[in-house]
Write an enzyme that holds these catalytic residues in place. Structure first.
Site, PDB file in Angstrom:
ATOM      1  N   ARG A 152       0.868  -1.036  -0.060  1.00 39.89           N
ATOM      2  CA  ARG A 152       0.124  -0.052   0.126  1.00 39.89           C
ATOM      3  C   ARG A 152       0.742   1.272  -0.076  1.00 39.89           C
ATOM      4  O   ARG A 152       0.619   2.289  -0.701  1.00 39.89           O
ATOM      5  CB  ARG A 152      -0.881   0.008   1.283  1.00 39.89           C
ATOM      6  N   ILE A 153       1.886   1.450   0.767  1.00 42.21           N
ATOM      7  CA  ILE A 153       2.441   2.566   1.126  1.00 42.21           C
ATOM      8  C   ILE A 153       3.587   2.814  -0.123  1.00 42.21           C
ATOM      9  O   ILE A 153       3.644   3.764  -0.704  1.00 42.21           O
ATOM     10  CB  ILE A 153       3.365   2.613   2.338  1.00 42.21           C
ATOM     11  N   ARG A 173       8.110  -9.324  -3.715  1.00 44.63           N
ATOM     12  CA  ARG A 173       7.497 -10.946  -4.016  1.00 44.63           C
ATOM     13  C   ARG A 173       6.421 -11.021  -4.879  1.00 44.63           C
ATOM     14  O   ARG A 173       6.224 -11.913  -5.563  1.00 44.63           O
ATOM     15  CB  ARG A 173       7.304 -11.304  -2.647  1.00 44.63           C
ATOM     16  N   ARG A 234      11.558   0.554   8.485  1.00 45.67           N
ATOM     17  CA  ARG A 234      12.231   0.441  10.099  1.00 45.67           C
ATOM     18  C   ARG A 234      13.566   0.575   9.687  1.00 45.67           C
ATOM     19  O   ARG A 234      14.145  -0.116   8.463  1.00 45.67           O
ATOM     20  CB  ARG A 234      11.726  -0.842  10.296  1.00 45.67           C
ATOM     21  N   GLU A 263      16.199   2.546  17.493  1.00 47.89           N
ATOM     22  CA  GLU A 263      15.628   4.015  17.873  1.00 47.89           C
ATOM     23  C   GLU A 263      14.888   3.910  19.285  1.00 47.89           C
ATOM     24  O   GLU A 263      14.632   2.965  19.797  1.00 47.89           O
ATOM     25  CB  GLU A 263      14.753   4.488  16.790  1.00 47.89           C
ATOM     26  N   HIS A 281      10.615   9.631  13.245  1.00 49.71           N
ATOM     27  CA  HIS A 281       9.737   8.687  13.071  1.00 49.71           C
ATOM     28  C   HIS A 281       8.322   9.278  13.185  1.00 49.71           C
ATOM     29  O   HIS A 281       7.688   8.947  14.096  1.00 49.71           O
ATOM     30  CB  HIS A 281       9.737   7.318  14.080  1.00 49.71           C
ATOM     31  N   ILE A 282       8.042  10.163  12.271  1.00 52.85           N
ATOM     32  CA  ILE A 282       6.720  10.787  12.266  1.00 52.85           C
ATOM     33  C   ILE A 282       6.308  10.597  11.015  1.00 52.85           C
ATOM     34  O   ILE A 282       5.153  11.493  10.511  1.00 52.85           O
ATOM     35  CB  ILE A 282       7.010  12.225  12.259  1.00 52.85           C
TER      36      ILE A 282
HETATM   37  C1  DGY Z   1       3.921   2.258  11.771  1.00 56.18           C
HETATM   38  O1  DGY Z   1       2.804   2.334  11.857  1.00 56.18           O
HETATM   39  O2  DGY Z   1       4.415   1.111  11.652  1.00 56.18           O
HETATM   40  C2  DGY Z   1       4.658   3.350  11.671  1.00 56.18           C
HETATM   41  O3  DGY Z   1       5.968   3.178  11.660  1.00 56.18           O
HETATM   42  C3  DGY Z   1       4.221   4.435  12.689  1.00 56.18           C
HETATM   43  O4  DGY Z   1       3.066   5.061  12.139  1.00 56.18           O
END
Ligand code: DGY
Length: 315
Positions: A152-153, A173, A234, A263, A281-282
Site C-alpha cells: 500500500r505505502i 515478492r 524500519r 531508535e 519517526h513521524i
Molecule cells: C507504523 O505504523 O508502523 C509506523 O511506523 C508508525 O505509524
C-alpha cells in the site's frame, strides 16, 4: 464472576484520542505509559505502541490475554510465534496511514534532493547571496524511483512520482499488475537490479528475519553514484554503519531517514553528515491519521477481547 469487567491495557500516549471511540460499560481501561513495565493481571487485551516488545516474557504476565491490537501497521515488535502458541490474536493498522506516510516519504525525497535543510540553515544564518552554484541539488524528472516493496505505502509513494516526471520501478515478492498498468511501473526481478537501477531508492517493507540488514555494504556499493536512499519503514532493514560509510565517502548523494536501528537512538555518524535528513519517526504523524489508527486499533481490541474476528488481523 458476574459483573466483572473486561480489563484492557492501553498505551497512555494514545489517551488523547479516547474521545473518538465508545468505551463499553463492561470495559475497564488501565493506562500504561511506554516506559512502564507490563503489570501482571487478568487483562484480556492490550493496545501497545510499536516501541513495546510483546514476547514470551510479557505474555507470561498476561495469562488471560486474548488480543494484541498494535498501534502501528508494522508489527515487528510482536513475537508472532509466541502469540500464536498461546492463541492470542494480533492486529495492526493498515490503510489508514498510507497517505500520510507516502507524503512524509516525499517530504524526505524533496528535502534530500534539493538540500532543503542545509538551505534553510543558510538562509537563517543570513550570510548568503544568490549564486549559480549555490546549493546545487539533484533534478528528479527523468530519473528513476526504485521502490523496495510495492504494498500500500510503496504504491502510494510511486503514484506521487508521476507528477514529478520520474520513472517508477519496484521489487516485490508479489507482482502488482494494476500498479504497473496505472502508472507504468516496472517490476524488476531481483534486489540487485532495483538497487543498481534506482536514482532514489525508497524502502517500504516490513522488518522481518528476511529483511533485516537487507540493504548492506554490498547493496550500497552497487547503488548508482550520488543516488539517494530513503527509509520510512524500519531502521533494521538498513546496515546503518555501512550507510554512514557510503554517505561519508561521497558514494551516495544523500539519505532521508525517518526510522533507525535501535531508535530512538540515532548513530552519531548519521548526525554528523550534512547530506542526511533525519526525522524522529513521524511518517504517520498527522492528526487525522493518528486518530484513525486509534479508532482501528480500538475496534480490533474490542472485538478481540470478546473472541470475535478482528478487522485487520495479522499473523
Ligand atoms: C507504523 O505504523 O508502523 C509506523 O511506523 C508508525 O505509524
Amino acid at each position: 464472576m458476574p459483573g466483572a469487567k473486561i480489563r484492557v491495557l492501553v498505551a497512555e500516549e494514545v489517551r488523547y484520542f479516547l474521545g473518538h471511540v465508545d468505551v463499553p460499560a463492561d470495559v475497564e481501561i488501565e493506562w500504561l505509559s511506554a516506559s512502564a513495565p507490563i503489570p501482571e493481571g487478568d487483562y484480556k487485551g492490550i493496545l501497545p505502541l510499536l516501541s513495546r516488545r510483546i514476547d514470551d516474557a510479557v505474555l507470561d504476565r498476561l495469562p488471560q490475554l486474548a488480543v494484541v491490537a498494535n498501534y502501528a501497521v508494522g508489527y515487528d515488535n510482536i513475537d508472532l510465534e509466541a502469540t500464536r502458541g498461546r492463541g492470542v490474536a494480533v492486529s495492526n493498522t493498515p490503510d489508514v496511514l498510507t497517505e500520510a506516510t507516502a507524503d512524509l516519504t516525499w517530504s524526505l525525497i524533496l528535502a534530500v534532493s534539493r538540500r532543503i535543510v542545509e538551505a534553510e540553515r543558510l538562509a537563517r544564518q543570513g550570510e548568503w547571496a544568490w549564486g549559480p552554484t549555490l546549493l546545487l541539488g539533484t533534478q528528479l524528472s527523468g530519473r528513476t524511483l526504485g521502490l523496495l516493496g510495492a504494498g500500500r505505502i510503496g504504491q502510494a509513494v510511486g503514484w506521487r512520482a508521476i507528477p514529478f516526471g520520474m520513472e517508477v520501478a519496484y521489487w516485490d515478492r508479489v507482482a502488482q499488475p494494476d500498479f504497473e498498468r496505472e502508472i507504468g511501473a516496472r517490476r524488476v526481478a531481483s534486489l540487485a537490479e532495483i538497487v543498481a537501477l534506482a536514482d532514489v531508492l525508497s524502502i517500504h517493507l516490513q522488518l522481518s528475519d528476511e529483511t533485516t540488514r537487507l540493504i548492506g555494504r554490498d547493496e550500497l556499493a552497487a547503488m548508482k553514484e550520488s543516488a539517494i536512499l530513503i527509509n520510512t519503514a524500519r531502521g533494521g532493514i538498513v546496515d546503518e554503519d555501512a550507510l554512514c560509510e557510503a554517505l561519508d565517502s561521497g558514494k551516495l548523494g544523500g539519505a532521508g531517514l525517518d526510522v533507525y536501528d535501535g531508535e530512538p537512538r540515532i548513530r552519531e555518524c548519521l548526525k554528523r553528515l550534512s547530506n542526511v535528513v533525519l526525522l524522529p519517526h513521524i511518517g504517520s504523524a498527522t492528526e487525522d491519521t493518528r486518530r484513525r489508527m486509534f479508532e482501528l486499533a480500538w475496534g480490533n481490541l474490542m472485538l478481540g477481547v470478546r473472541g470475535e474476528p478482528l478487522l485487520t488481523p495479522v499473523g
